[in-house]
Scaffold this active site. Sequence first.
Site, PDB file in Angstrom:
ATOM      1  CE  LYS A 161      -3.979   1.886   2.552  1.00 47.69           C
ATOM      2  NZ  LYS A 161      -4.826   1.728   3.746  1.00 47.69           N
TER       3      LYS A 161
ATOM      4  CB  SER B  63      -8.142   3.634   2.830  1.00 50.84           C
ATOM      5  OG  SER B  63      -7.322   3.007   3.788  1.00 50.84           O
TER       6      SER B  63
ATOM      7  CB  SER C 218      -8.436   0.849   5.836  1.00 55.03           C
ATOM      8  OG  SER C 218      -9.115   2.072   5.821  1.00 55.03           O
TER       9      SER C 218
END
Lengths: 483, 132
Positions: free
Chosen positions: A79, A154, A178
């Site tokens: 990420k 997210s 997330s």
Amino acid sequence: MDLTRLTIREAAKRLKNKEISCLELTSAYLDRIKNLNERLGAYITVCDKKAREQAALAQKRIDSGESISPLAGIPMGIKDNIMTKGILTSCASKILSNFIPPYDATAVKKLYDCGAVMLGKTNLDEFAMGSSTESSWYGVARNPWDESMVPGGSSGGSAVAVAAGLACFSLGTDTGGSIRQPASFCGVVGLKPTYGIVSRYGLAALASSFDQIGPVTRNTEDCALVLNAIAGHDSKDSTFRNIKYPDYTSFLKDDIKELRIGVPKEYISEDLCEDIKHSINEAIEFFEENGANVTEVSLPATEYAVSAYYILSCAEASSNLARFDGIKYGFRASDFDNIFDLYSKTRSEGFGQSVKNRILIGTYALSPEFQDYYKKAQKVRAVVCRDFRKVFNDVDIILGPTEVCSAYRIGEKKDKPLSMSLGDIYTVSVNMAGICALSVPCGKDSRGLPVGMQLIANHFNEGTLLRAAYAYEMGAGGIGLCW
Amino acid sequence: MEITDKDVLKTAVIARINISEEELSKLTDNIKRIINYIRNKLDEFDERFDPEQSYFDKTDSVKTNPDKFYFKKFDPGKPDIKNNTEIEHFAATNALREDMPESHFSREDMMANAPDSEDGFFRVPKVVPWKS
């Protein structure tokens, strides 16, 4: 054979037996990324050259016959709010769109040490604020099961990459759901570990008392393998827990007899979509038929958790994001009159609207006008912790849905932050209490989109989660891949 | 008390974020909606969970033993953890280490991301007003 369909365990076995090479495996992923990434928006940066170099190095280690991790030569996505030395780490924000970190996050370093191969940096909501990966400065990510749908967020890019065969596994971060929510939307496994067992060194802080790095994988076994690699001691994170870290694969036993499972009555509420209720009920039946004891429990403060979370996380974020001022790194506005003008213009031009909104709410939450409510929010947090503590005296794990609904259309909730956040009602409490939880696919809804089941356990009980999820996967069978 | 445009502007100055006149009213509306929702929820929480009664859920029909599971009084500094060794461990320690010198970043590495620098220093506009 399509190498991108292999799980970590399957790929590691073929690599070890010299049926395939690290470079072949990495190339297969890079080719697939080349074909699909523009459409799916999974990656912000693709590291073609570095991936091939790392694959060659991993191959050398395998060839030398040294005892190596099952992650050696396995291609991964990270990420883009986790620092990677020499590779753009943007947090999906314009304000860090030129930021090249001089160091690796501990979790990344541990994976490199295992020989894992860096394919690239995955897309996210700007600064991990959001639940749909629509607020990324680099554009939306799309759900591979239906490209008109959001992948969740997210960690949307991390979930898309694993679900669509653009990475064998990935790392996400979970502040209020997330990792688990995008995992549930994309039909993959996502684990939010106990606060403090995976170092946060090198993670761009959103809300420091909630943030945690965790794996996104195709199945539970892979999840245990990645957790083995990233969990453990790090002197650079003062919140790490000095416990004895087990081999998490040792919990992968197809045995749930006597397992005590609690289903919170507040989690099977009116807001829950019928399709999800149906899938969860089937999962409950599975556990009962296989010898687990399922009882109803109560987490009475659940409905207040989102409000308290919103206040506390925005307050922490407003403070954490104060460092982006255009002085030491990142974007700087070009036209300014004085130092304060420089700060304001840099931040106004560099942050997207949803980040600015949360900074404003967080700043307001920390003002004297709002201090009573800030205290109330902390009290909610204390009660949420106590609710869990009480329930975990009677059960080993809590079972429920990951989200109130499955994936929704891109754009459907973009301008409704409150409505989007309220979907996280089952996930935020876990971060407030610092305990661990995992989302595992448990069927599809009437539109053919994946549904996620959330399993929650007490601090450091990842093993129990993995055991239950593994037994469920073995018995009920997964939902398969989307291609 | 409702949030006004003035509150939002004041907050924006503290947060160092510029807000144009055109976006102000929409922004205030958005923030107001969120803050009002949160206020109502937290007030409701206060009505339901009484701090003097160990945050006992007054609407819960099944009463549990407050001594066993709940704090006597809200005190985040002294959690009642004696029944759970794992939590005790979780709550009790802070991970500290000896403050020993170790490898650090080079000046060049640290300055590499600077938007503006000179001779190894960050260049910024004049901070202190100069009066001759």
